[in-house]
Scaffold this motif. Sequence first.
Motif, PDB file in Angstrom:
ATOM      1  N   LEU A  99       0.834  -1.202   0.000  1.00  0.00           N
ATOM      2  CA  LEU A  99       0.000   0.000   0.000  1.00  0.00           C
ATOM      3  C   LEU A  99       0.868   1.251   0.000  1.00  0.00           C
ATOM      4  CD1 LEU A  99      -2.696  -1.006   2.638  1.00  0.00           C
ATOM      5  CD2 LEU A  99      -2.904  -1.068   0.155  1.00  0.00           C
ATOM      6  N   PRO A 100       0.354   2.368  -0.543  1.00  0.00           N
ATOM      7  CA  PRO A 100       1.120   3.619  -0.492  1.00  0.00           C
ATOM      8  C   PRO A 100       1.281   4.083   0.951  1.00  0.00           C
ATOM      9  CG  PRO A 100      -1.105   4.010  -1.331  1.00  0.00           C
ATOM     10  CD  PRO A 100      -0.936   2.522  -1.228  1.00  0.00           C
ATOM     11  N   ALA A 101       2.365   4.831   1.216  1.00  0.00           N
ATOM     12  CA  ALA A 101       2.676   5.268   2.582  1.00  0.00           C
ATOM     13  C   ALA A 101       1.516   6.040   3.211  1.00  0.00           C
ATOM     14  CB  ALA A 101       3.934   6.136   2.572  1.00  0.00           C
ATOM     15  N   ALA A 102       0.740   6.736   2.390  1.00  0.00           N
ATOM     16  CA  ALA A 102      -0.379   7.538   2.914  1.00  0.00           C
ATOM     17  C   ALA A 102      -1.429   6.684   3.611  1.00  0.00           C
ATOM     18  CB  ALA A 102      -1.039   8.318   1.774  1.00  0.00           C
ATOM     19  N   MET A 103      -1.461   5.371   3.307  1.00  0.00           N
ATOM     20  CA  MET A 103      -2.495   4.515   3.883  1.00  0.00           C
ATOM     21  C   MET A 103      -2.013   3.763   5.119  1.00  0.00           C
ATOM     22  SD  MET A 103      -4.333   3.119   0.460  1.00  0.00           S
ATOM     23  CE  MET A 103      -5.732   2.433   1.313  1.00  0.00           C
ATOM     24  N   ARG A 104      -0.784   4.014   5.518  1.00  0.00           N
ATOM     25  CA  ARG A 104      -0.320   3.406   6.769  1.00  0.00           C
ATOM     26  C   ARG A 104      -0.775   4.274   7.928  1.00  0.00           C
ATOM     27  NH1 ARG A 104       5.433   2.357   3.993  1.00  0.00           N
ATOM     28  NH2 ARG A 104       4.530   1.195   2.263  1.00  0.00           N
ATOM     29  N   ALA A 105      -1.037   3.642   9.042  1.00  0.00           N
ATOM     30  CA  ALA A 105      -1.666   4.356  10.153  1.00  0.00           C
ATOM     31  C   ALA A 105      -0.714   5.329  10.833  1.00  0.00           C
ATOM     32  CB  ALA A 105      -2.175   3.355  11.175  1.00  0.00           C
ATOM     33  N   LYS A 106      -1.325   6.396  11.357  1.00  0.00           N
ATOM     34  CA  LYS A 106      -0.594   7.337  12.203  1.00  0.00           C
ATOM     35  C   LYS A 106      -1.235   7.206  13.576  1.00  0.00           C
ATOM     36  CE  LYS A 106      -1.446  11.771  11.707  1.00  0.00           C
ATOM     37  NZ  LYS A 106      -1.530  13.100  11.080  1.00  0.00           N
ATOM     38  N   TYR A 107      -0.418   6.951  14.586  1.00  0.00           N
ATOM     39  CA  TYR A 107      -0.969   6.722  15.930  1.00  0.00           C
ATOM     40  C   TYR A 107      -0.757   7.956  16.804  1.00  0.00           C
ATOM     41  CZ  TYR A 107      -1.110   1.912  14.382  1.00  0.00           C
ATOM     42  OH  TYR A 107      -1.373   0.768  13.671  1.00  0.00           O
ATOM     43  N   GLU A 108      -1.826   8.375  17.465  1.00  0.00           N
ATOM     44  CA  GLU A 108      -1.735   9.521  18.364  1.00  0.00           C
ATOM     45  C   GLU A 108      -2.219   9.118  19.755  1.00  0.00           C
ATOM     46  OE1 GLU A 108      -3.715  12.942  16.844  1.00  0.00           O
ATOM     47  OE2 GLU A 108      -2.401  13.107  15.094  1.00  0.00           O
ATOM     48  N   LYS A 109      -1.415   9.501  20.754  1.00  0.00           N
ATOM     49  CA  LYS A 109      -1.790   9.169  22.131  1.00  0.00           C
ATOM     50  C   LYS A 109      -2.198  10.451  22.850  1.00  0.00           C
ATOM     51  CE  LYS A 109       1.249   7.758  25.370  1.00  0.00           C
ATOM     52  NZ  LYS A 109       2.144   6.853  26.117  1.00  0.00           N
ATOM     53  N   THR A 110      -3.317  10.390  23.563  1.00  0.00           N
ATOM     54  CA  THR A 110      -3.760  11.534  24.368  1.00  0.00           C
ATOM     55  C   THR A 110      -4.043  11.063  25.795  1.00  0.00           C
ATOM     56  OG1 THR A 110      -6.075  11.184  23.749  1.00  0.00           O
ATOM     57  CG2 THR A 110      -4.812  12.720  22.397  1.00  0.00           C
ATOM     58  N   LEU A 111      -4.049  12.005  26.725  1.00  0.00           N
ATOM     59  CA  LEU A 111      -4.420  11.709  28.110  1.00  0.00           C
ATOM     60  C   LEU A 111      -5.744  12.394  28.397  1.00  0.00           C
ATOM     61  CD1 LEU A 111      -1.049  12.000  30.056  1.00  0.00           C
ATOM     62  CD2 LEU A 111      -2.258   9.946  29.394  1.00  0.00           C
ATOM     63  N   ARG A 112      -6.699  11.644  28.919  1.00  0.00           N
ATOM     64  CA  ARG A 112      -8.049  12.167  29.141  1.00  0.00           C
ATOM     65  C   ARG A 112      -8.418  12.014  30.616  1.00  0.00           C
ATOM     66  NH1 ARG A 112     -12.204   8.781  26.063  1.00  0.00           N
ATOM     67  NH2 ARG A 112     -11.404   9.813  24.199  1.00  0.00           N
TER      68      ARG A 112
END
Length: 429
Positions: free
Chosen positions: A102-115
């Motif tokens: 798959l193209p790089a644009a379709m690989r996931a980006k992971y974001e962590k937040t604190l809630r």
Amino acid sequence: MKVASVIVDVPSRQTDRPFDYAIPERWQGVIQPGMRVTVPFGARRLQGFVVEVKDHSDIKQLKPIEHVLDVVPVLNEELLDLGRYLTETTLCFAISAYQAMLPAAMRAKYEKTLRLTDERNREALPDDLKPLFVHQMEVAWKDIEAASLWRAAQKAVQQGVLEAVYEVKEKAGKKTVKHARLAVPDKQANDALAALPSRQKDVLSFLLEKGEAVPVAELQAALGVSSAPLKALVDKGLVVLNDVEVYRDPYEHRTFQPSEPPALTPAQEAALAKIAASVRAGEHRTFLLYGVTGSGKTEVYMQAIDEVLRQGKEAIVLVPEISLTPQMVERFKGRFGPKVAVLHSGLSIGEKYDEWRKIHRKEVQLVVGARSAVFAPFENLGMIIIDEEHETSYKQEEMPRYHARDVAIYRARRHSCPVVLGSATPTLE
């Protein structure tokens, strides 16, 4: 209850196997093998590929799939099988094999937040963290790190005051262009013209004349107007604005001169005859097209591709990255026009994503590209060509360590189509 077997985005030996997840009622019959999904994995949220949908699982308590990222599968049945072949032959992790397709644009980006676990927990926060949560329930982890407050955050999580939330976001962004069109029938728009100021009248007359949606930039350039009259017409309910998806075209500012096939030499004729016979017979054969540089191998490729396209099938042409020059692209675009997608490292992430989507949507029948173009998601392949097959750039140096030639032959065997290897200095094997 339906169950999905998912390969999760954790490239390690312990996780290199499918994990079962329950398919929620609303996605029963929707989720198919080859789709990307978001699933809970421990405390994290990860992207994964569905590799199988089944009726039951040996696991008693199954977690449900949280999100479906695709409307249709991004990996067809053949590419899922190809992924299994790569894991066995290159000893890579399954997730690495599927992501390579798959193209790089379709690989996931992971974001962590604190809630905050509860609105009332604000007072229980360590003093250092309180200013960050004054007006919000959630703070990005990168903001915590930037303020060097990760120890305080860790303590608050252990006390149950805060919880870590993991989000999966796509890197892919579709390019859109704002278009204007009439929001009312033509007669109503005509009746409204008399009462409008001159600038608004010009805009409405222009849209009436066009009779279809027009890019806002084109409208403003043609009439020499600002956005104000357009906004006024929108407020009056006479015009509506829409975002229309467009492809990023790396070659939109270039024109390609159409070219006709020249007469072939007897040697070219003889080579083409054998390849074309294999295409027409629908048989898998691997040919070596041997000829010194400048002997006319590319013309043989092109006329062989012509035969493939006449059969209603698709073709992949691999060339070394260094050979993907504007002249090479011009030759293929000139001969095959809009039927061609081009994939190479000179394109931006967005341009590669759009070229891949053209292939996936069956809007093109020919792909010209470097090594990774061998994974083009075609479903009716008629031929794969590898030019300068002796080049070392066809071997990927990181996981999965595949050789494009081996992948091409494996795919061609499944599609019962020929592979053409071109070279002046063929590899010994």
